[in-house]
Design an enzyme around this catalytic site. Structure first.
Site, PDB file in Angstrom:
ATOM      1  N   ASP A 231      32.536  39.514  40.161  1.00  0.00           N
ATOM      2  CA  ASP A 231      33.878  39.209  40.666  1.00  0.00           C
ATOM      3  C   ASP A 231      34.614  40.471  41.096  1.00  0.00           C
ATOM      4  OD1 ASP A 231      33.326  36.625  40.052  1.00  0.00           O
ATOM      5  OD2 ASP A 231      35.023  36.307  38.716  1.00  0.00           O
ATOM      6  N   CYS A 376      42.081  43.248  31.546  1.00  0.00           N
ATOM      7  CA  CYS A 376      42.288  42.779  32.917  1.00  0.00           C
ATOM      8  C   CYS A 376      43.594  41.998  33.094  1.00  0.00           C
ATOM      9  CB  CYS A 376      41.137  41.885  33.363  1.00  0.00           C
ATOM     10  SG  CYS A 376      39.509  42.642  33.248  1.00  0.00           S
TER      11      CYS A 376
END
Length: 385
Positions: A231, A376
């Site tokens: 990703d 994240c």
């Protein structure tokens, strides 16, 4: 006295680079005034309309709020829902977004230790970099097609905080860099040299931009990020991070048949042969990855069809204990349900950070299902020096 919008925006936007104004990016263990977190929503990336992810995001936000103020950003459609889930002492602000990765779409905060009498703009000691963003690759492998709302998040956060803004045209996500606050930056070639980010930028130019905007003197390039981290194309915050200057944690496996083994060995080779900006050799602490873990058919079936990158059952999850958040006095670390590795990671972190409380977040698998983890979804705002 009223200041019109155009004048205000001009006053808050600084020309030149942060280094030109005496700013630099501090290490994550520098005291924070606040942590920023997004609120998951999109049903094509968070299963079952994000109800599971929202539960875990709430747990992360509540844990961090024990140690520092927290602001959660939620869309207008989700503000009331977020407010009802989160503790009252956590601030919830309405900000439109395409997805909830505040590490990557929020500003990278920078500080300066002194104010110059000659400086006419940006008197604040804390400012922010507003990087360009293309959802991890744009048309060439991006995680989702429409990222127009994400492009405005950093600007909005800095407006809320009344902090000066440094616009940057280079595409970069906050999870792709890690600094020690003393002149050294860690990153990966897999991400920052990927043709889907800044194809016209040679390596030396990217280094120059990092030096000018982060205030670093040396950039250390690891070849790859974590196996399976498709990703983000190998963000550093899943692979390696600083514990303190001269000391790093490295995602590791002892299984030579695991594809991660080669990546970890490559990174170890680079780190053992390099020195940091101060000339120190690295003390490298190995932090074993969990699992391996894989996306189940049940989990994949909970996703709705949309413009996000498809999640295929059987895909290996990019799960890493390196993806933790350093709060004021605490390490907020993911747990994946692998008891042996969960306990081992907590022990290793307790030795690496002896003066910090280790806070374990159960069910962090729900975050990794969306493509990242605790580091994240968080973005630290340093306290004013």
């Amino acid at each position: 006295m009223n200041i019109d919008l155009e004048e205000r925006m001009s006053r808050m936007e600084l020309t030149g680079s942060p280094v030109d104004h005496g700013y630099y990016m501090p290490a994550e263990w520098t005291p924070h005034s606040r942590c920023w977190i997004g609120w998951p929503e999109r049903p094509d990336n968070w299963r079952d309309n994000a109800v599971h992810a929202q539960r875990v995001f709430t747990r992360v936000a509540a844990a961090i709020s024990r140690f520092e103020p927290v602001t959660v950003c939620a869309s207008s459609a989700q503000w009331k829902n977020a407010r009802s889930h989160l503790p009252e002492h956590i601030r919830v602000v309405e900000i439109s977004m395409n997805d909830s990765w505040l590490r990557d779409t929020g500003p990278t905060f920078v500080i300066r230790n002194s104010l110059s009498d000659k400086e006419k703009l940006g008197r604040s000691k804390v400012a922010g970099i507003d990087w360009n963003f293309n959802a991890y690759g744009g048309e060439d492998g991006g995680a989702y097609e429409d990222f127009s709302l994400d492009l405005l998040i950093a600007h909005k956060v800095l407006e809320i905080e009344n902090a000066p803004r440094f616009p940057q045209s280079m595409i970069l996500e906050g999870g792709s860099i890690h600094v020690d606050g003393e002149g050294t930056c860690l990153t990966t070639e897999e991400c920052l040299l990927n043709k889907n980010r800044n194809p016209g930028f040679p390596k030396v130019q990217i280094e120059d931009e990092l030096k000018a905007y982060l205030g670093v003197k040396k950039v250390i390039w690891l070849p790859h990020g974590l196996f399976g981290d498709d990703d983000t194309n190998g963000h550093i915050d899943n692979m390696c991070c600083f514990v303190r200057p001269g000391v790093v944690l490295l995602s590791w496996t002892d299984d030579k048949l695991d594809p991660q083994y080669k990546r970890s060995l490559e990174a170890l080779s680079v780190l053992t042969s390099e020195v940091d900006a101060k000339g120190r050799k690295f003390d490298i602490i190995k932090l074993h990855v969990p699992g391996p873990l894989y996306l189940t058919e049940h989990e994949a079936n909970g996703l709705q069809q949309g413009d996000a990158k498809p999640r295929i059952p059987g895909t290996r999850l990019a799960a890493s204990y390196v993806n933790f958040y350093i709060a004021n006095g605490a390490i907020i670390t993911p747990q994946f349900g692998d008891k042996k590795r969960d306990d081992e990671a907590a022990h290793v972190l307790s030795l690496a950070f002896p003066d910090y409380e280790i806070v374990r977040i159960e069910d962090a698998r729900e975050i990794v299902l969306g493509g990242g983890n605790i580091h994240c979804i968080t973005q630290q705002q340093p306290a004013s020096p």
